[in-house]
Design a protein around this motif. Structure first.
Motif, mmCIF file in Angstrom:
data_model
loop_
_atom_site.group_PDB
_atom_site.id
_atom_site.type_symbol
_atom_site.label_atom_id
_atom_site.label_comp_id
_atom_site.label_asym_id
_atom_site.label_seq_id
_atom_site.Cartn_x
_atom_site.Cartn_y
_atom_site.Cartn_z
ATOM 1 N N GLU A 218 0.885 -1.171 0.000
ATOM 2 C CA GLU A 218 0.000 0.000 0.000
ATOM 3 C C GLU A 218 0.919 1.215 0.000
ATOM 4 O O GLU A 218 1.726 1.399 0.911
ATOM 5 N N MET A 219 0.813 2.012 -1.072
ATOM 6 C CA MET A 219 1.693 3.165 -1.234
ATOM 7 C C MET A 219 0.945 4.437 -0.836
ATOM 8 O O MET A 219 -0.286 4.430 -0.682
ATOM 9 N N THR A 220 1.687 5.537 -0.716
ATOM 10 C CA THR A 220 1.029 6.822 -0.471
ATOM 11 C C THR A 220 0.143 7.169 -1.670
ATOM 12 O O THR A 220 0.264 6.564 -2.736
ATOM 13 N N ASN A 221 -0.717 8.142 -1.506
ATOM 14 C CA ASN A 221 -1.609 8.587 -2.587
ATOM 15 C C ASN A 221 -2.561 7.474 -3.039
ATOM 16 O O ASN A 221 -2.981 7.441 -4.205
ATOM 17 N N ASP A 222 -2.858 6.504 -2.139
ATOM 18 C CA ASP A 222 -3.802 5.405 -2.414
ATOM 19 C C ASP A 222 -3.401 4.498 -3.569
ATOM 20 O O ASP A 222 -4.261 3.852 -4.179
ATOM 21 N N VAL A 223 -2.133 4.456 -3.892
ATOM 22 C CA VAL A 223 -1.664 3.563 -4.964
ATOM 23 C C VAL A 223 -1.408 2.176 -4.365
ATOM 24 O O VAL A 223 -0.859 2.052 -3.263
ATOM 25 N N VAL A 224 -1.815 1.118 -5.069
ATOM 26 C CA VAL A 224 -1.486 -0.252 -4.666
ATOM 27 C C VAL A 224 -0.459 -0.796 -5.658
ATOM 28 O O VAL A 224 -0.661 -0.727 -6.879
ATOM 29 N N TYR A 225 0.628 -1.311 -5.127
ATOM 30 C CA TYR A 225 1.716 -1.833 -5.959
ATOM 31 C C TYR A 225 1.909 -3.326 -5.659
ATOM 32 O O TYR A 225 2.127 -3.714 -4.518
ATOM 33 N N THR A 226 1.819 -4.156 -6.710
ATOM 34 C CA THR A 226 1.986 -5.599 -6.545
ATOM 35 C C THR A 226 3.261 -6.056 -7.234
ATOM 36 O O THR A 226 3.472 -5.723 -8.411
ATOM 37 N N TYR A 227 4.069 -6.807 -6.506
ATOM 38 C CA TYR A 227 5.338 -7.322 -7.029
ATOM 39 C C TYR A 227 5.273 -8.833 -7.096
ATOM 40 O O TYR A 227 4.854 -9.479 -6.133
ATOM 41 N N GLN A 228 5.651 -9.399 -8.240
ATOM 42 C CA GLN A 228 5.826 -10.858 -8.325
ATOM 43 C C GLN A 228 7.221 -11.095 -8.856
ATOM 44 O O GLN A 228 7.591 -10.497 -9.876
ATOM 45 N N GLY A 229 7.993 -11.967 -8.214
ATOM 46 C CA GLY A 229 9.356 -12.165 -8.693
ATOM 47 C C GLY A 229 9.885 -13.549 -8.429
ATOM 48 O O GLY A 229 9.440 -14.237 -7.508
ATOM 49 N N SER A 230 10.837 -13.964 -9.280
ATOM 50 C CA SER A 230 11.549 -15.225 -9.046
ATOM 51 C C SER A 230 12.893 -15.179 -9.735
ATOM 52 O O SER A 230 13.018 -14.663 -10.850
ATOM 53 N N TRP A 231 13.883 -15.732 -9.032
ATOM 54 C CA TRP A 231 15.221 -15.856 -9.601
ATOM 55 C C TRP A 231 15.469 -17.288 -10.063
ATOM 56 O O TRP A 231 16.552 -17.645 -10.463
ATOM 57 N N CYS A 232 14.440 -18.149 -9.969
ATOM 58 C CA CYS A 232 14.616 -19.513 -10.495
ATOM 59 C C CYS A 232 13.447 -19.847 -11.410
ATOM 60 O O CYS A 232 12.909 -20.953 -11.364
ATOM 61 N N ALA A 233 13.069 -18.903 -12.265
ATOM 62 C CA ALA A 233 12.001 -19.127 -13.247
ATOM 63 C C ALA A 233 12.670 -19.435 -14.586
ATOM 64 O O ALA A 233 13.278 -18.549 -15.198
ATOM 65 N N GLU A 234 12.580 -20.695 -15.033
ATOM 66 C CA GLU A 234 13.228 -21.099 -16.287
ATOM 67 C C GLU A 234 12.287 -20.830 -17.465
ATOM 68 O O GLU A 234 11.114 -21.191 -17.422
ATOM 69 N N GLY A 235 12.781 -20.217 -18.507
ATOM 70 C CA GLY A 235 11.987 -19.968 -19.713
ATOM 71 C C GLY A 235 11.141 -18.720 -19.612
ATOM 72 O O GLY A 235 10.766 -18.286 -18.517
ATOM 73 N N CYS A 236 10.842 -18.135 -20.781
ATOM 74 C CA CYS A 236 9.991 -16.933 -20.864
ATOM 75 C C CYS A 236 10.429 -15.849 -19.878
ATOM 76 O O CYS A 236 9.596 -15.234 -19.196
ATOM 77 N N ASN A 237 11.726 -15.639 -19.767
ATOM 78 C CA ASN A 237 12.236 -14.644 -18.809
ATOM 79 C C ASN A 237 11.755 -13.238 -19.145
ATOM 80 O O ASN A 237 11.620 -12.879 -20.321
ATOM 81 N N THR A 238 11.515 -12.456 -18.093
ATOM 82 C CA THR A 238 11.301 -11.017 -18.264
ATOM 83 C C THR A 238 12.676 -10.360 -18.383
ATOM 84 O O THR A 238 13.698 -11.030 -18.276
ATOM 85 N N THR A 239 12.711 -9.054 -18.542
ATOM 86 C CA THR A 239 13.999 -8.367 -18.482
ATOM 87 C C THR A 239 14.386 -8.212 -17.011
ATOM 88 O O THR A 239 13.564 -8.400 -16.113
ATOM 89 N N TRP A 240 15.608 -7.775 -16.763
ATOM 90 C CA TRP A 240 16.056 -7.473 -15.396
ATOM 91 C C TRP A 240 15.313 -6.236 -14.874
ATOM 92 O O TRP A 240 15.261 -6.006 -13.673
#
Ligand SMILES: NC(=O)c1ccc[n+]([C@@H]2O[C@H](COP(=O)([O-])OP(=O)(O)OC[C@H]3O[C@@H](n4cnc5c(N)ncnc54)[C@H](O)[C@@H]3O)[C@@H](O)[C@H]2O)c1
Length: 340
Positions: A218-240
Motif C-alpha cells: 500500500e503506497m502513499t496517494n492510495d496507490v497499490v503496488y503488486t510485485y511478483q518475482g523469481s530468480w529460479c524461473a526457467e523460460g519466458c524470462n522477463t527483463t532485469w
C-alpha cells in the motif's frame, strides 16, 4: 575539491567491472587504490584497467596511505556497513552498491554517520538511469492518463549465479527486489506504507532459500503496488528491469522493461467497454556516459564537486531499502506490516 577526485574502490568482484570501465574513461577520477579480501583480485583489476593504483586487502590502511576523496563500495551486502562506516570515519564521500545494508539498523547507522561526517553517501540504483524508465516516469507524472491507482511488476529470471547468493537468506528480496522496489517508488512518485509478502523456494530452486516472492504494497496517494518475482524461473524470462503495468483513472501503460512502451486512454463514451485510444510515449537514448552505472558515477562526481546531493542519496534510498526489509518482516511475521 580539485578538478580530479582521488578514489579507492573496495570489492573487486563481478560488478566492479561496471564501475571500473566507466571510471577508466573519465579524466576527473584518479584511482589511487583497489582493495579486496583477496588481494590478487585487486591486482588483477588494476592491471586490467592499467590504473596506477596501490592494491591490498585492508581498507583502513589503504585510506591512510592513499588519502582518497571518495570510496566506491562494491563488496557484498553484509560487508557494506563496515566499509561505509570506515570510509566515512576516515572522511571520504561514498558511492556504494545496492542494497545499502543487510539490516535497517545498519542502514540507519550508515545514514547517521554520513550526516554526522557531513559527507555524501549514495547508493547505486542503476535502473533509474535508463531512458525508458525516465520516459515512463515522466509520462505517468504528466497526468495524461489521469491519477495513478495501481502498479504491477513481474520479474522472472532463471539466474544461475552460485557464489554468495546461493546461500544468502531472502536472496531475491534482499539482493534483487531492491532494484524493482526503488523503480516502483521512482516510477509512481509514491512511497510504501504497508506490505504483505509471501516468500517461497520453488521445488526446482538452486538457491538455499527465498528465490521467489509475491508482495502487495500500500503506497502513499492510495496507490497499490503488486510485485511478483523469481530468480529460479526457467523460460519466458522477463527483463532485469521487469515487465510493468500502470493503471490510471483514464487509461493504462505497459512497459516490457525493454523498448516497448504502450499507453492507451479511453474515450468518454458510455459504452460497456470504452474505446481505447493509443498514445505515443517517446524516449530518447541517453549518451553512454549518462546511462546506467556511468550516469550514477557522473551524478556522484558532480555532487561531490558541488555539494548537491544526488537522487540516490542514502536518506532517500533508505526508503527503498525499507520496502525490502518490511517485505522480509512480513514474511517472518506471516501478516501485513507497516513499512518504516
Ligand atoms: N547494480 C547492479 O546491477 C548490481 C549487479 C550485480 C551485483 N550488484 C551488487 O554488487 C555487490 C557485489 O556483488 P558481486 O556480484 O560483484 O559479488 P562478487 O562476489 O563477485 O564480488 C564481491 C567482492 O567483494 C570482496 N569482498 C567481500 N567483502 C569484502 C570486504 N569486507 N572487504 C573487501 N572486499 C570484500 C570479495 O572478495 C569479492 O571479490 C553486491 O552488493 C551486489 O548486490 C549490483
Amino acid at each position: 575539491m580539485g578538478e580530479t577526485i582521488k578514489a579507492v574502490l573496495v570489492g573487486c568482484g563481478g560488478i566492479s567491472d561496471a564501475w571500473l570501465g566507466p571510471i577508466s574513461k573519465r579524466d576527473d577520477i584518479e584511482m589511487v587504490g583497489l582493495v579486496d579480501l583477496n588481494p590478487e583480485a585487486a591486482k588483477v583489476k588494476g592491471e586490467k584497467y592499467s590504473f596506477n593504483a596501490q592494491t591490498g586487502n585492508d581498507l583502513a590502511a589503504m585510506l591512510e596511505k592513499t588519502k582518497p576523496d571518495v570510496v566506491f563500495d562494491c563488496t557484498i551486502p553484509e560487508a557494506h556497513v563496515d566499509v561505509v562506516l570506515t570510509a566515512l570515519k576516515y572522511g571520504a564521500h561514498v558511492l556504494g552498491e545496492k542494497p545499502m545494508a543487510d539490516t535497517m539498523e545498519n542502514a540507519r547507522k550508515m545514514t547517521a554517520a554520513a550526516e554526522a561526517a557531513g559527507k555524501i553517501y549514495a547508493v547505486i540504483q542503476n535502473r533509474r538511469y535508463l531512458p525508458q524508465i525516465i520516459a515512463v516516469r515522466d509520462f505517468i507524472k504528466s497526468g495524461k492518463l489521469g491519477k495513478l491507482t495501481t502498479v504491477q511488476s513481474n520479474f522472472f529470471i532463471g539466474a544461475h549465479f552460485g557464489g554468495f547468493r546461493a546461500e544468502m537468506d531472502h536472496v531475491l528480496l534482499l539482493d534483487m527486489a531492491i532494484h524493482t522496489f526503488d523503480a516502483a517508488r521512482f516510477l509512481s512518485g509514491t512511497d510504501a506504507e504497508k506490505v504483505y509478502c509471501h516468500e517461497f523456494n520453488p521445488s526446482n530452486s538452486w538457491y538455499r532459500t527465498g528465490a521467489s516472492a509475491v508482495a502487495i504494497f500500500e503506497m502513499t496517494n492510495d496507490v497499490v503496488y503488486t510485485y511478483q518475482g523469481s530468480w529460479c524461473a526457467e523460460g519466458c524470462n522477463t527483463t532485469w528491469e521487469c515487465d510493468w503495468r500502470f493503471i490510471c483513472e483514464k487509461g493504462s501503460l505497459l512497459w516490457d522493461g525493454r523498448d516497448s512502451i504502450r499507453a492507451e486512454v479511453v474515450d468518454d463514451s458510455n459504452e460497456f467497454i470504452k474505446a481505447e485510444i493509443s498514445v505515443e510515449v517517446d524516449f530518447k537514448e541517453l549518451p553512454e556516459e549518462l546511462a546506467g552505472h556511468s550516469g550514477l558515477i557522473a551524478d556522484f562526481v558532480e555532487a561531490v564537486k558541488t555539494g548537491t546531493p544526488p537522487q540516490t542519496v542514502c536518506t532517500d534510498n533508505i526508503k527503498s531499502l525499507a520496502m525490502v526489509h518490511a517485505a522480509i518482516g512480513s514474511v517472518e511475521a506471516g501478516r501485513k506490516i507497516d513499512v518504516e
